[in-house]
Design a protein around this motif. Structure first.
Motif, PDB file in Angstrom:
ATOM      1  N   ALA A  47      42.841  27.537  42.226  1.00 55.27           N
ATOM      2  CA  ALA A  47      43.514  26.589  43.320  1.00 55.27           C
ATOM      3  C   ALA A  47      42.955  27.048  44.563  1.00 55.27           C
ATOM      4  N   LEU A  48      42.476  25.698  45.123  1.00 57.91           N
ATOM      5  CA  LEU A  48      41.411  25.865  46.529  1.00 57.91           C
ATOM      6  C   LEU A  48      42.610  25.342  47.684  1.00 57.91           C
ATOM      7  N   ARG A  49      42.376  25.916  48.889  1.00 61.58           N
ATOM      8  CA  ARG A  49      43.016  25.478  49.943  1.00 61.58           C
ATOM      9  C   ARG A  49      42.041  25.517  51.006  1.00 61.58           C
ATOM     10  N   ARG A  50      41.713  24.480  51.958  1.00 67.76           N
ATOM     11  CA  ARG A  50      40.821  24.697  52.831  1.00 67.76           C
ATOM     12  C   ARG A  50      41.675  24.718  54.526  1.00 67.76           C
ATOM     13  N   LEU A  51      41.195  25.370  55.075  1.00 66.00           N
ATOM     14  CA  LEU A  51      41.577  25.509  56.573  1.00 66.00           C
ATOM     15  C   LEU A  51      40.403  24.911  57.339  1.00 66.00           C
ATOM     16  N   PRO A  52      40.149  23.779  57.657  1.00 65.93           N
ATOM     17  CA  PRO A  52      38.905  23.197  58.384  1.00 65.93           C
ATOM     18  C   PRO A  52      38.983  23.849  59.783  1.00 65.93           C
ATOM     19  N   ASN A  53      40.133  23.991  60.307  1.00 68.07           N
ATOM     20  CA  ASN A  53      40.056  24.212  61.882  1.00 68.07           C
ATOM     21  C   ASN A  53      39.378  25.810  61.892  1.00 68.07           C
ATOM     22  N   TYR A  54      39.511  26.235  60.904  1.00 73.60           N
ATOM     23  CA  TYR A  54      39.084  27.880  61.184  1.00 73.60           C
ATOM     24  C   TYR A  54      37.841  28.139  60.197  1.00 73.60           C
ATOM     25  N   GLY A  55      37.385  26.992  59.331  1.00 72.90           N
ATOM     26  CA  GLY A  55      36.274  27.154  58.615  1.00 72.90           C
ATOM     27  C   GLY A  55      36.589  28.097  57.418  1.00 72.90           C
ATOM     28  N   LEU A  56      37.577  28.158  56.749  1.00 77.20           N
ATOM     29  CA  LEU A  56      37.943  28.947  55.662  1.00 77.20           C
ATOM     30  C   LEU A  56      38.610  28.408  54.607  1.00 77.20           C
ATOM     31  N   ASP A  57      38.396  29.009  53.440  1.00 80.91           N
ATOM     32  CA  ASP A  57      38.547  28.525  52.022  1.00 80.91           C
ATOM     33  C   ASP A  57      39.686  29.631  51.645  1.00 80.91           C
ATOM     34  N   VAL A  58      40.969  29.023  50.867  1.00 79.36           N
ATOM     35  CA  VAL A  58      41.769  30.260  50.333  1.00 79.36           C
ATOM     36  C   VAL A  58      41.693  29.792  48.683  1.00 79.36           C
ATOM     37  N   VAL A  59      41.356  30.926  48.109  1.00 81.36           N
ATOM     38  CA  VAL A  59      41.238  30.618  46.383  1.00 81.36           C
ATOM     39  C   VAL A  59      42.430  31.556  45.959  1.00 81.36           C
ATOM     40  N   ILE A  60      43.095  31.050  44.990  1.00 81.59           N
ATOM     41  CA  ILE A  60      44.071  31.581  44.082  1.00 81.59           C
ATOM     42  C   ILE A  60      43.778  31.300  42.799  1.00 81.59           C
ATOM     43  N   THR A  61      43.659  32.452  41.780  1.00 82.90           N
ATOM     44  CA  THR A  61      43.396  32.442  40.379  1.00 82.90           C
ATOM     45  C   THR A  61      44.619  32.997  39.675  1.00 82.90           C
ATOM     46  N   ARG A  62      44.644  32.337  38.226  1.00 82.01           N
ATOM     47  CA  ARG A  62      45.492  32.993  37.472  1.00 82.01           C
ATOM     48  C   ARG A  62      44.797  32.885  36.151  1.00 82.01           C
ATOM     49  N   ASP A  63      44.921  33.935  35.091  1.00 81.71           N
ATOM     50  CA  ASP A  63      44.244  34.058  33.874  1.00 81.71           C
ATOM     51  C   ASP A  63      44.982  33.210  32.959  1.00 81.71           C
ATOM     52  N   LEU A  64      44.253  32.130  32.438  1.00 81.48           N
ATOM     53  CA  LEU A  64      44.727  31.239  31.624  1.00 81.48           C
ATOM     54  C   LEU A  64      45.482  31.863  30.340  1.00 81.48           C
TER      55      LEU A  64
END
Length: 689
Positions: free
Chosen positions: A247-264
């Motif tokens: 899952a990816l979430r972007r914070l454009p105001n700060y130029g950041l990407d938040v990535v969360i992963t789970r093993d399928l």
């Protein structure tokens, strides 16, 4: 023998075809269901991961926004010279600001040439190879984020934020250092899955924080770059052959990407267990199919038996209701006849010489009439038609009173066991009726044990969440007081159970009772809008349970003692009854009591007389059951133009819950036929002032 073998051979393919035809649909349905379950599992985890990423990115946004707001506040303070750039005052201001800014450990004021002007700590300024966006392109409204770097004397890393400041003499940057783990927020608390991991990147691919270090050639950074154009959750296969939900979430105001992963594989582990169990279940199902058919057949038989029992219960309730209506109708006509006997008998008694034979004969007539009145009242109790009082009272003291009276007269060998666990529980209705129902039920239990035994009386509160069909009545959902009386007698046979609550039905000898005891119990419970359940088997005793709706109103106060009733003072009363003889009798009785009367056998004519001269009459005395207008309908019509007029209703039979309906219509007082002159005089003296 050959014919048998041919027959077996002919049947065998059919059996296999039948088994195959049955097994294939089962396998097909199971496969579709399992595939759907797999999709639902992945979709559920996708929604959960999306929610988690949204919450964590929102938390990170609030943290960075708080730091940015603090840095903007420092920009304004420096711009307007509220805070010095150097010296002890500047350092103290930075320490104060550090305490106010959440998660910030150190603050520095750095000149444009990289020289430290002031710092909140003695920590050296970390080397910052680059910021995003670059410092030379930074405006006063934007905050730059640098790479993570090791913290001095700590085993952790930190991330530095930079904001430009400008004063009339200088310009430079405000540096704020915060732990890298601060960007992860509450991830370790919010996610309980051990395979879930979180990483935070700058949009140029620089890793700032991570919950762990992945030992693989494909990092979350590359995943983030793949998803950069699609802010969504997707499944990706890493070079090690394992698949991950990302899952990816972007914070454009700060130029950041938040990535969360789970093993399928971990996500689908419970689903794989379900697949194994399902396959084993299918094999077992095919093996025991014959038993299943047998069980279904038995279940169908039980269902039919239960349906027949339900129909029998409904039939009992309907029969008792019909008997109640019939008993009430007969009692109404009988009460009218008794009313004339009692009324004219009392007047004839007044005219007879004291001690004469005529007086003695009239006494006998009145005694017989009063016995008939008592019998009719018991019939009306069964038919839910009595004009009973309606008040709020406590049930447990009434039961205690019944048990105290019975304990004094118990024959040897009979034991009373009590368990009253509903202290303070209230009912609305006639407490005399409740006393009679409890007394009749307990007496019946004692009489069912001629050789002795134990009678158990239990009272508890019970909440019924779903409507139920009991042995003789239906029980709606609600809060009830459940009174259970059980004995150790011979029990009740199915034939007797069908007629248990019928009036005048009894299994005892003619001199042991009238057969109205349980009929009265049924009528009283119905008057309280309750229900009855009877459980019994031959030679195993019987258990009667009465359900009374619990009342939440305020407990009624004790009524004051009434003095002897005075006679009237010439007030004019309007008398309405469809029986001409009863109107004439009432006029004569009321005249002897000091009242003037105007009688009507037509309630419509009486209503018109009241409309014409409402102030002429001091009270209205009306019957309830009349052909044109009932007494309640007449009362409702009168209340529209004479709301204060006292109304006395007299009823021989008024149907279910007459007292409640009469009170709601506006009746001032309710009496039952046949009336005795003293009761009538007392009631009128209370109404006519």
């Amino acid at each position: 023998m050959q014919e048998t073998e041919n027959t077996r051979k002919a049947i065998a393919p059919r059996i296999w075809a039948w088994a195959l035809g049955l097994g294939l649909p089962i396998l097909l349905v199971a496969g579709v269901a399992l595939w759907h379950l797999r999709s639902e599992t992945i979709d559920s985890q996708t929604r959960e991961l999306n929610t988690l990423s949204l919450a964590l990115s929102d938390e990170m946004h609030r943290t960075l926004q708080g730091i940015q707001s603090g840095m903007h506040a420092m920009q304004d303070e420096l711009r307007y010279n509220r805070v010095p750039l150097t010296g002890p005052d500047a350092e103290e201001a930075l320490r104060t600001r550090t305490e106010l800014m959440t998660m910030v450990r150190s603050l520095w004021l750095v000149s444009h040439d990289g020289r430290i002007l002031a710092a909140s700590t003695d920590m050296p300024l970390p080397e910052q190879p680059d910021f995003s966006p670059p410092l030379n392109k930074l405006d006063t409204e934007t905050t730059a984020i640098g790479r993570s770097h090791p913290e001095q004397n700590r085993s952790t890393t930190a991330v530095t934020l930079a904001a430009q400041f400008t004063t009339p003499q200088h310009h430079g940057w405000i540096y704020a250092a915060l732990p890298s783990n601060a960007l992860l927020g509450a991830f370790t608390v919010a996610s309980q899955a051990p395979d879930a991991h979180m990483s935070v990147f700058r949009q140029d691919g620089v890793l700032l924080a991570a919950s762990y270090v992945r030992q693989t050639s494909l990092s979350e950074q590359e995943i983030a770059q793949r998803l950069a154009s699609h802010q969504r959750t997707a499944i990706h296969e890493f070079p090690d052959g394992r698949k991950y939900l990302v899952a990816l979430r972007r914070l454009p105001n700060y130029g950041l990407d938040v990535v969360i992963t789970r093993d399928l594989d971990v996500i689908l582990a419970p689903w794989r267990d379900t697949v194994k169990i399902t396959l084993a279940g299918i094999v077992l199902l095919l093996a025991i199919m014959g038993i299943a058919v047998f069980l279904v057949e038995r279940a169908d038989q039980r269902r039919i038996a239960a349906q027949q029992a339900l129909q029998a219960q409904v039939s009992r309730a309907s029969k008792l209701e019909s008997l109640g209506v019939m008993a009430g109708s007969v009692a109404h006509d009988f009460n009218n006849a008794l009313a004339a006997i009692v009324g004219f008998g009392e007047m004839a008694q007044d005219a007879a010489a004291p001690g004469s034979a005529q007086a003695r004969h009239l006494d006998k007539v009145l005694q017989a009439a009063l016995r008939g009145k008592s019998l009719v009242e018991r019939i009306l109790s069964f038919g839910r038609g009595g004009g009973c009082t309606s008040t709020v009272f406590e049930l447990e003291p009434i039961i205690e009173e019944v048990l105290t009276l019975l304990a004094a007269t118990l024959r040897p060998g009979v034991v009373l066991q009590r368990g009253l666990e509903a202290h303070g529980a209230l009912l609305r209705g006639d407490p005399t009726q409740a006393f009679e129902a409890v007394m009749n039920l307990c007496t019946n239990a004692i009489q069912a044990m001629p050789q002795g035994g134990m009678v158990s009386v239990q009272l508890v509160r019970k909440t019924v969440t779903m409507p139920q069909v009991l042995s003789h009545t239906q029980l709606p959902a609600g809060n009830y007081l459940a009174l259970t009386v059980s004995d150790q007698g011979k029990g009740i046979s199915p034939e007797v159970m069908e007629r248990l609550f019928e009036p005048f039905f009894t299994t005892r000898s003619a001199d042991s009772g009238t057969g109205l005891g349980l009929a009265v119990v049924h009528g009283v419970v119905a008057e309280f809008n309750g229900a009855i359940d009877v459980k019994s088997k031959p030679l195993q005793g019987a258990r009667f349970t009465l359900y009374f709706p619990e009342c939440t109103d305020v407990l009624a106060s004790a009524a004051p003692l009434l003095p002897s009733a005075p006679c009237g003072a010439g007030q004019t009363l309007l008398v309405v009854d469809d029986e001409p003889g009863l109107v004439a009798m009432a006029e004569e009785i009321l005249g002897n009591l000091g009242y003037r009367t105007v009688g009507f056998t037509d309630p419509m004519a009486a209503l018109q007389a009241l409309r014409d001269e409402p102030e002429r009459f001091s009270a209205l005395m009306t019957d309830e059951v009349m052909p044109a207008l009932t007494g309640i309908q007449l009362t409702e019509a009168v209340r529209q133009f004479a709301p204060q007029l006292p109304i006395l209703m007299v009823s021989g039979y008024g149907g279910a819950l007459l007292a409640q309906r009469a009170t709601e219509a506006g009746v001032s007082r309710l009496l039952t036929k046949p009336l005795q002159r003293a009761d009538l005089a007392r009631a009128l003296s209370e109404l006519v002032r």
